[in-house]
Design a protein around this motif. Structure first.
Motif, PDB file in Angstrom:
ATOM      1  N   VAL A 179       0.843  -1.198   0.000  1.00  0.00           N
ATOM      2  CA  VAL A 179       0.000   0.000   0.000  1.00  0.00           C
ATOM      3  C   VAL A 179       0.879   1.249   0.000  1.00  0.00           C
ATOM      4  N   ALA A 180       1.873   1.272   0.888  1.00  0.00           N
ATOM      5  CA  ALA A 180       2.747   2.447   1.008  1.00  0.00           C
ATOM      6  C   ALA A 180       3.506   2.725  -0.284  1.00  0.00           C
ATOM      7  N   LEU A 181       3.834   1.660  -1.025  1.00  0.00           N
ATOM      8  CA  LEU A 181       4.640   1.812  -2.236  1.00  0.00           C
ATOM      9  C   LEU A 181       3.811   1.845  -3.510  1.00  0.00           C
ATOM     10  N   ARG A 182       2.501   1.606  -3.388  1.00  0.00           N
ATOM     11  CA  ARG A 182       1.625   1.505  -4.554  1.00  0.00           C
ATOM     12  C   ARG A 182       2.198   0.489  -5.553  1.00  0.00           C
ATOM     13  N   ALA A 183       2.493  -0.701  -5.053  1.00  0.00           N
ATOM     14  CA  ALA A 183       3.115  -1.737  -5.870  1.00  0.00           C
ATOM     15  C   ALA A 183       2.142  -2.257  -6.923  1.00  0.00           C
ATOM     16  N   ASP A 184       2.668  -2.496  -8.127  1.00  0.00           N
ATOM     17  CA  ASP A 184       1.875  -3.106  -9.194  1.00  0.00           C
ATOM     18  C   ASP A 184       2.054  -4.625  -9.215  1.00  0.00           C
ATOM     19  N   VAL A 185       3.265  -5.062  -8.873  1.00  0.00           N
ATOM     20  CA  VAL A 185       3.588  -6.487  -8.870  1.00  0.00           C
ATOM     21  C   VAL A 185       4.475  -6.750  -7.663  1.00  0.00           C
ATOM     22  N   GLU A 186       4.277  -7.903  -7.013  1.00  0.00           N
ATOM     23  CA  GLU A 186       5.193  -8.296  -5.940  1.00  0.00           C
ATOM     24  C   GLU A 186       5.744  -9.683  -6.241  1.00  0.00           C
ATOM     25  N   LEU A 187       7.047  -9.843  -6.039  1.00  0.00           N
ATOM     26  CA  LEU A 187       7.732 -11.112  -6.267  1.00  0.00           C
ATOM     27  C   LEU A 187       8.108 -11.753  -4.936  1.00  0.00           C
ATOM     28  N   GLY A 188       8.252 -13.066  -4.954  1.00  0.00           N
ATOM     29  CA  GLY A 188       8.698 -13.780  -3.765  1.00  0.00           C
ATOM     30  C   GLY A 188       8.838 -15.256  -4.056  1.00  0.00           C
ATOM     31  N   GLY A 189       9.382 -15.988  -3.079  1.00  0.00           N
ATOM     32  CA  GLY A 189       9.441 -17.430  -3.184  1.00  0.00           C
ATOM     33  C   GLY A 189       8.090 -18.031  -2.863  1.00  0.00           C
ATOM     34  N   THR A 190       7.944 -19.328  -3.106  1.00  0.00           N
ATOM     35  CA  THR A 190       6.667 -19.984  -2.841  1.00  0.00           C
ATOM     36  C   THR A 190       6.302 -19.924  -1.364  1.00  0.00           C
ATOM     37  N   ASP A 191       7.294 -19.792  -0.484  1.00  0.00           N
ATOM     38  CA  ASP A 191       6.997 -19.712   0.947  1.00  0.00           C
ATOM     39  C   ASP A 191       6.412 -18.361   1.341  1.00  0.00           C
ATOM     40  N   GLN A 192       6.406 -17.416   0.404  1.00  0.00           N
ATOM     41  CA  GLN A 192       5.884 -16.074   0.685  1.00  0.00           C
ATOM     42  C   GLN A 192       4.474 -15.845   0.142  1.00  0.00           C
ATOM     43  N   THR A 193       3.852 -16.868  -0.421  1.00  0.00           N
ATOM     44  CA  THR A 193       2.564 -16.701  -1.091  1.00  0.00           C
ATOM     45  C   THR A 193       1.515 -16.045  -0.187  1.00  0.00           C
ATOM     46  N   PHE A 194       1.389 -16.528   1.043  1.00  0.00           N
ATOM     47  CA  PHE A 194       0.385 -15.971   1.960  1.00  0.00           C
ATOM     48  C   PHE A 194       0.636 -14.484   2.189  1.00  0.00           C
ATOM     49  N   ASN A 195       1.886 -14.112   2.470  1.00  0.00           N
ATOM     50  CA  ASN A 195       2.219 -12.709   2.727  1.00  0.00           C
ATOM     51  C   ASN A 195       1.895 -11.825   1.525  1.00  0.00           C
ATOM     52  N   LEU A 196       2.216 -12.329   0.324  1.00  0.00           N
ATOM     53  CA  LEU A 196       1.974 -11.547  -0.886  1.00  0.00           C
ATOM     54  C   LEU A 196       0.483 -11.350  -1.130  1.00  0.00           C
ATOM     55  N   LEU A 197      -0.297 -12.370  -0.832  1.00  0.00           N
ATOM     56  CA  LEU A 197      -1.746 -12.265  -1.012  1.00  0.00           C
ATOM     57  C   LEU A 197      -2.371 -11.248  -0.051  1.00  0.00           C
ATOM     58  N   VAL A 198      -1.790 -11.129   1.144  1.00  0.00           N
ATOM     59  CA  VAL A 198      -2.307 -10.133   2.094  1.00  0.00           C
ATOM     60  C   VAL A 198      -2.167  -8.732   1.502  1.00  0.00           C
ATOM     61  N   GLY A 199      -1.026  -8.457   0.879  1.00  0.00           N
ATOM     62  CA  GLY A 199      -0.850  -7.157   0.239  1.00  0.00           C
ATOM     63  C   GLY A 199      -1.871  -6.942  -0.863  1.00  0.00           C
ATOM     64  N   ARG A 200      -2.114  -7.978  -1.645  1.00  0.00           N
ATOM     65  CA  ARG A 200      -3.091  -7.891  -2.735  1.00  0.00           C
ATOM     66  C   ARG A 200      -4.491  -7.593  -2.197  1.00  0.00           C
ATOM     67  N   GLU A 201      -4.818  -8.195  -1.037  1.00  0.00           N
ATOM     68  CA  GLU A 201      -6.140  -7.995  -0.442  1.00  0.00           C
ATOM     69  C   GLU A 201      -6.278  -6.616   0.217  1.00  0.00           C
ATOM     70  N   LEU A 202      -5.175  -6.097   0.766  1.00  0.00           N
ATOM     71  CA  LEU A 202      -5.234  -4.808   1.470  1.00  0.00           C
ATOM     72  C   LEU A 202      -5.385  -3.625   0.522  1.00  0.00           C
ATOM     73  N   GLN A 203      -4.742  -3.665  -0.620  1.00  0.00           N
ATOM     74  CA  GLN A 203      -4.681  -2.491  -1.487  1.00  0.00           C
ATOM     75  C   GLN A 203      -6.059  -1.911  -1.860  1.00  0.00           C
ATOM     76  N   PRO A 204      -7.039  -2.746  -2.246  1.00  0.00           N
ATOM     77  CA  PRO A 204      -8.350  -2.157  -2.601  1.00  0.00           C
ATOM     78  C   PRO A 204      -9.010  -1.412  -1.445  1.00  0.00           C
ATOM     79  N   THR A 205      -8.743  -1.836  -0.197  1.00  0.00           N
ATOM     80  CA  THR A 205      -9.346  -1.137   0.950  1.00  0.00           C
ATOM     81  C   THR A 205      -8.738   0.251   1.125  1.00  0.00           C
ATOM     82  N   PHE A 206      -7.607   0.502   0.473  1.00  0.00           N
ATOM     83  CA  PHE A 206      -6.969   1.822   0.520  1.00  0.00           C
ATOM     84  C   PHE A 206      -7.102   2.540  -0.822  1.00  0.00           C
TER      85      PHE A 206
END
Length: 404
Positions: A179-206
């Motif tokens: 949200v703070a960075l207005r990211a268009d895409v986020e990269l990560g390893g497969t172990d980061q999937t949950f964390n990345l999805l949280v960012g995807r879910e938060l952005q529309p609320t902002f």
């Protein structure tokens, strides 16, 4: 451009959330602006492994397509500790430790990604001003039940292993970074999937568009089984010398070669398929393919000439059974206990590690130097004599020439 995008979205990639949307963004553009490609790194240690380099290389590929890498130094989340893949809470770090680690992280990161075209940000830019009210509001976006859907939390909960409330904050803080960075895409390893999805879910609320998510396959460590990690001692450091890196890569089990090729080299898929076909037919020795793999990967972190020299040194040492030509020297002034010598010379991390290596038969000494035969050391009480020119060998690749 279509072929390049296909390569970026498939090579070494585990999953792309809403791939059609990301592909369209890459093909049609983002209203004339480059996409902001976010990668978060927690400076929890002073060095990185070539496992970290997998996602760094993917970020570089987006950069080469003309998009903007945005690297977030997790100077807040590192103090909490990432619960991803953990069966217990990670020990928190101090601000001083985080800052010291961050300096070395960036130095290693920019060996792969273009420094001049990268935006570097720190979480403290926005979280230092967070109030208790802001934190409580952030917690309100997720329920305990949703958090327990996360695989590692679920396993710990079912096993009766404590989960601290602070750990629930981790994915929310990482998500708010997007949200703070207005990211268009986020990269990560497969172990980061949950964390990345949280960012995807938060952005529309902002009031923002949901970021696209791409995860890369994690490589196994040198044991060929478990994920590469410093705690398991099955890793290769990004800063490892060329000879050491090459030798360790040659110890990798054959079945893991394809993953390493795909994650850490640009050797074409067609050529990799040809390697596999010829190996199955028996017309190509897997050892020769592994040499190609090691040379390509060492070149990624060093230079082609250094990789070729490392290969020549490896062949001379292991195929021709000759000792290396660049053995470092170490001065001894009096007869010294082998365990103490190994630790002080940096050949073992501790007395226990040294004794373990000796017990496993991994320590020997050439009292007459190159002209003599090796004597295996089997006793931790062995006294190394003052024998100028003697060579100590620890494991398969560590040598030390003793001088008086």
């Amino acid at each position: 451009m279509t072929q390049l995008i296909d390569y970026v979205l498939t090579r070494g990639v585990a999953q792309v959330e809403k791939e059609a949307d990301l592909r369209r963004l890459l093909l049609e553009g983002n209203n004339g602006e480059p996409l902001r490609i976010k990668l978060g790194v927690d400076p929890t240690h002073y060095d990185l492994t070539i496992g970290h380099a997998v996602v760094f290389r993917k970020l570089r590929q987006f950069q080469q397509l003309g998009h903007k890498p945005v690297v977030v130094i997790g100077d807040w989340t590192a103090r909490l500790g990432d619960p991803s893949g953990r069966v217990e809470a990670r020990k928190p770090l101090t601000e001083e430790q985080v800052n010291a680690n961050a300096a070395t992280y960036l130095d290693q990161f920019f060996r792969i990604v273009d420094r001049e075209k990268t935006e570097v940000r720190r979480q403290s830019e926005w979280f230092d001003s967070f109030s208790l009210g802001d934190a409580i509001k952030l917690l309100g976006y997720k329920t305990v039940a949703q958090m327990l859907e996360r695989d590692d939390f679920s396993k710990r909960y079912k096993s009766g292993i404590e989960i601290y409330l602070a750990e629930f904050m981790y994915p929310l803080l990482q998500g708010y970074d997007s949200v703070a960075l207005r990211a268009d895409v986020e990269l990560g390893g497969t172990d980061q999937t949950f964390n990345l999805l949280v960012g995807r879910e938060l952005q529309p609320t902002f009031g923002q568009k949901s970021q696209q998510i791409l995860t890369v396959n994690l490589i196994v460590g040198l044991d060929g089984v478990k994920k590469m990690g410093k705690s398991l001692d099955n890793y290769i450091a990004i800063t490892a010398p060329a000879n050491d890196m090459y030798g360790k890569l040659m110890s990798l089990p054959d079945h893991a070669m394809r993953t390493y090729f795909e994650a850490l080299t640009d050797v074409s898929t067609e050529e990799l398929n040809e390697f596999e076909r010829k190996i199955q037919e028996g017309t190509l020795n897997p050892r020769d393919v592994k040499r190609r793999m090691a040379r390509e990967i060492v070149t990624e972190f060093h230079t082609l000439s250094e990789a070729q020299e490392a290969e020549e040194a490896f062949i001379r040492q292991f195929s021709e059974r000759k000792l290396p030509t660049d053995i470092p020297s170490y001065t001894v002034s009096e007869p010294t206990n082998i365990v103490a010598l190994m630790v002080t010379a940096g050949l073992a991390a501790s007395n226990n590690k040294a004794r373990e290596l000796i017990k496993q038969g991994g320590v020997s000494i050439f009292l007459q130097g190159e002209s003599g035969e090796a004597t295996r050391i089997t006793d931790g009480e062995f006294i190394v004599p003052v024998a100028p020119g003697a060579i100590l060998k620890v494991g398969k690749r560590q040598y030390l020439r003793l001088t008086a």
